[in-house]
Design an enzyme around this catalytic site. Structure first.
Site, PDB file in Angstrom:
ATOM      1  N   SER A  13       3.788   2.352   8.384  1.00 13.57           N
ATOM      2  CA  SER A  13       3.549   1.368   7.331  1.00 13.57           C
ATOM      3  C   SER A  13       4.856   1.085   6.619  1.00 13.57           C
ATOM      4  CB  SER A  13       2.544   1.921   6.322  1.00 13.57           C
ATOM      5  OG  SER A  13       1.277   1.928   6.896  1.00 13.57           O
TER       6      SER A  13
ATOM      7  N   ASP B  84       0.947  -7.637   2.204  1.00 11.17           N
ATOM      8  CA  ASP B  84       1.114  -6.205   1.939  1.00 11.17           C
ATOM      9  C   ASP B  84       2.594  -5.808   1.819  1.00 11.17           C
ATOM     10  OD1 ASP B  84       0.753  -3.511   1.737  1.00 11.17           O
ATOM     11  OD2 ASP B  84      -0.446  -3.292   3.551  1.00 11.17           O
TER      12      ASP B  84
ATOM     13  N   HIS C  31       0.822  -1.212   0.000  1.00 11.98           N
ATOM     14  CA  HIS C  31       0.000   0.000   0.000  1.00 11.98           C
ATOM     15  C   HIS C  31       0.857   1.264   0.000  1.00 11.98           C
ATOM     16  CE1 HIS C  31       0.024   0.010   4.585  1.00 11.98           C
ATOM     17  NE2 HIS C  31      -0.059   1.310   4.393  1.00 11.98           N
TER      18      HIS C  31
HETATM   19  N1  ASP Z   1      -2.421   0.875   7.679  1.00 12.77           N
HETATM   20  C1  ASP Z   1      -2.069   2.054   8.350  1.00 12.77           C
HETATM   21  C2  ASP Z   1      -1.872   3.172   7.399  1.00 12.77           C
HETATM   22  O1  ASP Z   1      -1.240   3.037   6.409  1.00 12.77           O
HETATM   23  C3  ASP Z   1      -0.914   1.869   9.249  1.00 12.77           C
HETATM   24  C4  ASP Z   1      -1.317   2.276  10.599  1.00 12.77           C
HETATM   25  O2  ASP Z   1      -1.844   3.360  10.724  1.00 12.77           O
HETATM   26  O3  ASP Z   1      -1.111   1.516  11.526  1.00 12.77           O
HETATM   27  O4  ASP Z   1      -2.387   4.250   7.571  1.00 12.77           O
END
Ligand code: ASP
Length: 718
Positions: A653, A221, A85
């Site tokens: 991330s 991911d 991502h």
């Molecule tokens: N998945 C989240 C993000 O990319 C990572 C997190 O906030 O823990 O915003």
């Protein structure tokens, strides 16, 4: 016996010394604040192994990836691992209908096949310094904020120049603890990054938005890029002759995985937390800001998803935009639920009454009215919150209005009579050329529907007295029929397509420029934006400034009140260490989640052809064969992801997840639903970070993609 008693007392003492799992710590303060606690929890190395300016250390293998994520170096040829991502928008941009790397994945089988990814950056921290004492003595209470900021800026600029002199590094001074402390960061930024590997989205985003922010999780991911350097291994602009960067350090990789209670640490660049907010601010977040923003994004996303579904062209245009909207949208939802469940407002109020008791003593006398003032400021701010939320999340959600704002520069020229036609033509040509990027990802049907829906939301939620007169007059003209308004505006505006814009901008001159001031999209943007800017200047900014000053005082006061408590600074995209232990958690009544997911979960979730839960058929076959080789755990399963009590946030991330021996065991990518409130209030019982198990990453690279060239580069400790 006495000896035994003594050792029991010692153990009890040690246990008392173990800190809460909460905290995002500055690596230069680990020696002083955390290392004993880390070691008591199982960490086997030293603070110097994590951060050092005298020898290579882990920090030399951690990068701020593209300004908002983290990446880690995993080979001595500059190979960098991050989340899928985090690489998503880049992979999206490099994809075409013919070579759809986003959908199908991409694997370079040698360095010549790696794809330059323009615009990506990787920033290393060379060193950091506490420069508070070079700044604070020059500030005083009588300074207004503008003067204070100017003094800080001037001193910072001097310090930055001094520190980077004679080097190729950048230097930046950043404020911490709401402006009570300052640190300088010396950094090195690489700009030639190339895509090396990415799984298909069905793996990299398995579970999609359904599973986002959720546990149990099975998303693969990850993506991989390589950093390239110019001569002498230094940062350089893209050049085909650049060479893979030789890093100062790269992480060894452990295939041992994790057991319950194992020590883990996450090293990265957490973006933003607000752990020291008052109850007034938390109340505003729970009851006003988050519901407002969720309301807008709910409808924005429904519209985008409707057009993307089953349409690859539109998906390539909107996947990245929708994804980042959806990510924050879902987080706000979880955060709201978590804060309520956790009685966050009441807890803050209890803390504040203790604070007030202290403020009423002689020691706290300077802060006696602080909370009262803060409450008053938030009450005043509340009157503006719908205006702020619906302007940014509804009005500016319309891409056409945002894009039309770019015409402002040419519009400003029309105030003068002395601008030559040549200059107008030059500006028009620039505007048109830059617009092509916008149109390449613009689907007018989505935007038209967005316009109708968002204008309605704006009209119905912003107090009429705060709306622009022009907006109200236009809405009335169309009798609040927002679809009719959208039809008319989209058919008349020249900003809706490259063709119309090109025509409007050909043979450009002052007369044409003036005419475009009345283009319905530009006019609407300009009227609403002008009114909003004056509201910001006269009402919102002064309030924000006040709140900023109060928070600075509040932070200072809390540290005075509790001199023995180690306050960690809120996250601000600077390098931090957070550590904790691998642990399951109780999500709600009778629901306990264990800490590890395996391939079995993927097979249970898999639905062929499903938007979120499809998987490449060849991967399913691989799972079914149960042939996981060295990537299997003791039970012969393939571990997919695990959770631990590390206090992380967005920006973490892609961060390396490191075991007690300093080896890489995973990549951080998310948090659990019940714990998303950790940006505002961390609770060790509910807050867990989610990490992709490195064994699943390597399994995909080796067994699914056959990219043994990548595996050969790694330093794997079995
Ligand atoms: N998945 C989240 C993000 O990319 C990572 C997190 O906030 O823990 O915003």
């Amino acid at each position: 016996m006495i000896k035994k008693l003594f050792s029991i007392v010692l153990v009890a003492f040690t246990i008392n010394q173990v800190k809460a799992d909460e905290g995002m710590w500055l690596p230069i303060l680990l020696e002083q604040l955390n290392i004993e606690d880390m070691q008591a929890r199982g960490f086997k190395l030293t603070a110097e192994d994590i951060y050092s300016i005298n020898k290579t250390s882990m920090k030399d293998a951690v990068v701020l990836f593209n300004g908002g994520c983290t990446g880690e170096i995993i080979s001595n040829e500059g190979l960098m691992l991050t989340n899928h991502h985090c690489g998503f928008s880049s992979i999206n941009s490099l994809s075409t209908l013919e070579n759809n790397y986003l959908r199908d994945g991409f694997w370079a089988k040698n360095k010549d096949q790696e794809i330059p990814a323009p615009g990506l950056t990787a920033t290393f921290i060379i060193s950091m310094f506490n420069v508070t004492d070079s700044i604070i003595p020059y500030l005083n209470k009588d300074m207004d904020e503008a003067t204070r900021n100017m003094v800080i800026k001037q001193i910072s600029a001097k310090l930055e120049a001094q520190f980077k002199k004679g080097t190729h590094y950048d230097a930046t001074v950043r404020a911490f603890y709401y402006g009570n402390e300052f640190y300088l960061f010396l950094t090195e930024t690489f700009k030639d990054l190339r895509l090396v590997g990415a799984p298909p989205s069905s793996v990299g985003n398995f579970g999609g938005e359904t599973d986002n922010w959720m546990w149990p999780r099975h998303t693969g991911d990850f993506s991989m890029f390589r950093i390239y350097a110019g001569k002498d291994n230094l940062p350089a602009a893209y050049d085909p002759n650049n060479k893979p960067f030789k890093p100062r350090y790269s992480f060894p990789i452990s295939l041992k995985g994790v057991q319950e209670n194992d020590f883990t640490m996450v090293y990265g660049f957490p973006g933003r937390t607000q752990e020291y907010l008052t109850s007034y601010a938390v109340d505003l977040t729970i009851n006003t800001t988050n519901p407002n923003r969720i309301d807008c994004r709910d409808q924005r996303l429904a519209i985008m998803n409707k057009y993307m579904r089953g349409n690859d062209t539109v998906t390539l245009m909107y996947a990245s935009k929708a994804r980042s909207l959806a990510n924050a949208y879902k987080k706000w939802k979880g955060e709201m639920i978590g804060l309520k469940l956790n009685d966050a407002v009441t807890k803050k109020q209890t803390y504040e009454s203790k604070f007030q008791q202290w403020a009423n003593t002689h020691e706290g006398k300077n802060y006696r009215n602080l909370l009262k003032d803060m409450e008053a400021a938030y009450t005043e701010y509340k009157a503006y919150s719908e205006l702020v939320d619906y302007t940014s999340e509804a009005f500016f959600a319309v891409e056409l209005l945002n894009f039309a704002s770019g015409y402002k520069k040419i519009a400003a020229l029309t105030a003068s009579d002395t601008i030559s036609t040549e200059f107008y033509q030059l500006e028009a040509a620039n505007f048109y050329t830059n617009s092509l990027n916008f149109y390449s990802k613009y689907y007018v049907k989505i935007d038209k529907e967005l316009f109708a829906t968002m204008m309605k939301l704006y009209a119905e939620n912003v107090a009429p007295a705060l709306q622009s007169e022009y907006f109200k007059a236009e809405a009335t003209k169309y009798q609040n029929n927002y679809t009719a308004w959208a039809d008319a505006l989209f058919s008349k505006s020249v900003f809706v397509s490259a063709e119309k814009l090109q025509k409007a901008m050909s043979n450009f001159n002052a007369k044409k420029a003036k005419k475009l001031l009345n283009d319905p999209a530009y006019r609407l943007y300009a009227e609403v934006a002008n009114r909003y800017e004056s509201q910001i200047k006269s009402g919102i900014n002064p309030l924000n400034e006040k709140i900023g000053i109060y928070m600075r005082e509040y932070m200072k006061a809390q540290r005075l009140m509790q001199p023995d408590r180690d306050f960690y600074p809120d996250a601000n995209s600077t390098l931090r260490v957070t550590y904790g232990n691998v642990k399951g958690y109780t999500a709600k009544d009778a629901v306990f989640y264990t800490y590890q997911t395996t391939d079995e979960g993927i097979e249970q979730k898999y639905i062929a052809g499903d938007e979120d839960f499809d998987m490449p058929a060849s991967l399913i076959t691989l799972f079914e064969s149960n042939n996981f080789g060295r990537y299997a755990n003791n039970e012969g399963e393939l571990p997919i992801a695990f959770i631990a009590s590390n206090h992380t946030t967005g920006g973490n991330s892609g961060s390396p997840v490191i075991n007690a021996n300093g080896e890489l065991i995973g990549t951080n990518y998310d948090r659990v639903w019940e714990g998303t409130m950790s940006d505002i209030m961390y609770d060790v019982n509910r807050c867990r970070n989610i990490s992709l198990d490195i064994r699943y990453t390597l399994f995909i690279v080796e067994k699914y993609a056959g990219a043994t060239n990548i595996i050969q580069e790694l330093n794997i400790v079995e």
